[in-house]
Motif scaffolding. Structure first.
Motif, short mmCIF file in Angstrom:
data_model
loop_
_atom_site.label_atom_id
_atom_site.label_comp_id
_atom_site.label_asym_id
_atom_site.label_seq_id
_atom_site.Cartn_x
_atom_site.Cartn_y
_atom_site.Cartn_z
N GLY A 174 119.10 15.70 -0.67
CA GLY A 174 119.91 15.32 -1.83
C GLY A 174 121.38 15.42 -1.53
N ASP A 175 122.19 14.85 -2.43
CA ASP A 175 123.63 14.78 -2.21
C ASP A 175 124.32 16.11 -2.41
N ALA A 176 123.83 16.95 -3.32
CA ALA A 176 124.48 18.22 -3.61
C ALA A 176 123.42 19.27 -3.97
N ARG A 186 126.91 19.75 0.42
CA ARG A 186 127.05 18.32 0.14
C ARG A 186 126.68 17.51 1.38
N HIS A 187 125.81 16.54 1.17
CA HIS A 187 125.32 15.72 2.27
C HIS A 187 126.48 14.95 2.90
N TYR A 196 125.33 18.64 6.58
CA TYR A 196 125.87 19.05 5.29
C TYR A 196 127.19 19.77 5.46
N THR A 239 132.19 8.97 6.49
CA THR A 239 132.08 10.34 5.97
C THR A 239 133.35 11.12 6.24
#
Length: 267
Positions: A174-176, A186-187, A196, A239
Motif C-alpha cells: 500500500g501507499d502509506a 510511504r511506498h 519505502y 519518485t
C-alpha cells in the motif's frame, strides 16, 4: 549524528563503507560534480542505519552490510590506491549501537527500506538473529523480487528466511502504512519494487528517511544522474523528483541513506 523531531530522537548509526565506481552512476559527469568523488576516483557511500527512539518505541531503520566485505567486480577497481581496498566493508553497527546506548534487545522493530544486501546485513548473519525481539518490517514486493530468487545459501536469503522462520517478519503493501505514532511508511518504488520511505512528523516538524531514493548529492540538482542498481530508472527518477519537491515545499528535513556521514539536510 542525530536530530529530534518533536519528542522523537533519530540518530545515524554507521556500519561501514562502499566505494562505488563511476559506472554505478549513469549520467554523472565528473567535471560537473567533482566534489562527490574521493581521491581514489570512486564515490564513497556510507552504509548503516537510523535509530529512532520516542513514544516508548525503539525502531532501527535498515541494518547495513553486516560483518562482511566484498571485492570490486573485474575491471572496476579504483584508479588510485595500492593495495586495492575492498569495494565494500561492514561490521561496525553493533559497536555503534552500543556507543549510542542501545542494546540490541531494546529494539522492538527493524524497518527495512528495501531488501538489498547493504540494508539487511545484520538481520541474521550466519543464521543467528541479531535482534531477537524485533519485528522485521519490509515492503512485500521486495521479497519476491530480491529474496525468493536468491540461492538458498546466499547470506541475504539466509538472514531473511531466519527472521521469517522465527515468526518475526511483517510484509507491508500500500501507499502509506503507519509503523508507530507519527511514523508512516510511504511506498517509494523505482530503486526496488517494494522500496519505502519513512515519514516522521511531530510538533509541526518533519523528517523523511529516504533510503535509496537518492545515492549521491549530485542527484539533488542534476536529474541526469541515475543509479545502476535502480530496477526501474524512469520510475526511480519520478519518485526522486516527487520526494525532493515535497521536501522543498514543506521544509521537511531529508536523510538519504548513503549521503556523506548519513547526514540530515534541509533543501
Amino acid at each position: 549524528m542525530g536530530i529530534t523531531v518533536g519528542d522523537i530522537e533519530i540518530e545515524a548509526i554507521g556500519d561501514g563503507l562502499i566505494r562505488l565506481p563511476l559506472a554505478f552512476f549513469p549520467g554523472l559527469d565528473p567535471e560537473a560534480h567533482p566534489d562527490v568523488f574521493d581521491e581514489d576516483g570512486t564515490v564513497h557511500v556510507p552504509t548503516g542505519a537510523y535509530l529512532i527512539r520516542g513514544n516508548g518505541r525503539t525502531i532501527l531503520v535498515d541494518t547495513g552490510l553486516g560483518p562482511r566485505e566484498f571485492a570490486f567486480p573485474p575491471g572496476m577497481t579504483p584508479a588510485k590506491g595500492d593495495p586495492t581496498p575492498p569495494m565494500g566493508t561492514g561490521g561496525d553497527l553493533a559497536a555503534a549501537l552500543d556507543k549510542a546506548g542501545c542494546p540490541v534487545d531494546e529494539i522492538d522493530t527493524v524497518f527495512l527500506t528495501h531488501l538489498h544486501n547493504d540494508h539487511i546485513g545484520w538481520i541474521a548473519p550466519e543464521g543467528d538473529l541479531t535482534f531477537p525481539g524485533a519485528q522485521v518490517v519490509f515492503g512485500r514486493l521486495d521479497w519476491d523480487a530480491l529474496i525468493a530468487p536468491a540461492g538458498t545459501s546466499e547470506w541475504s536469503r539466509v538472514g531473511m528466511e531466519t527472521a521469517r522462520g522465527a515468526g518475526l517478519t511483517e510484509a507491508i503493501s500500500g501507499d502509506a502504512v503507519e509503523i508507530a505514532p507519527g511514523i508512516v511508511a510511504r511506498h517509494a518504488p523505482g530503486h526496488t519494487p517494494g522500496h519505502y520511505v519513512l515519514d516522521i512528523t511531530a510538533d509541526d516538524e518533519r523528517l523523511l528517511l529516504l533510503g535509496d531514493v537518492l545515492h549521491t548529492p549530485a542527484q539533488l540538482t542534476d536529474s541526469r544522474v541515475g543509479f545502476l542498481g535502480d530496477v526501474d530508472p524512469d520510475l526511480a527518477l519520478r519518485t526522486r523528483q516527487r520526494f525532493l519537491a515535497e521536501a522543498e515545499e514543506t521544509g521537511a528535513i531529508i536523510a538519504p541513506a548513503h549521503f556523506p556521514d548519513m547526514g540530515f539536510l534541509r533543501l
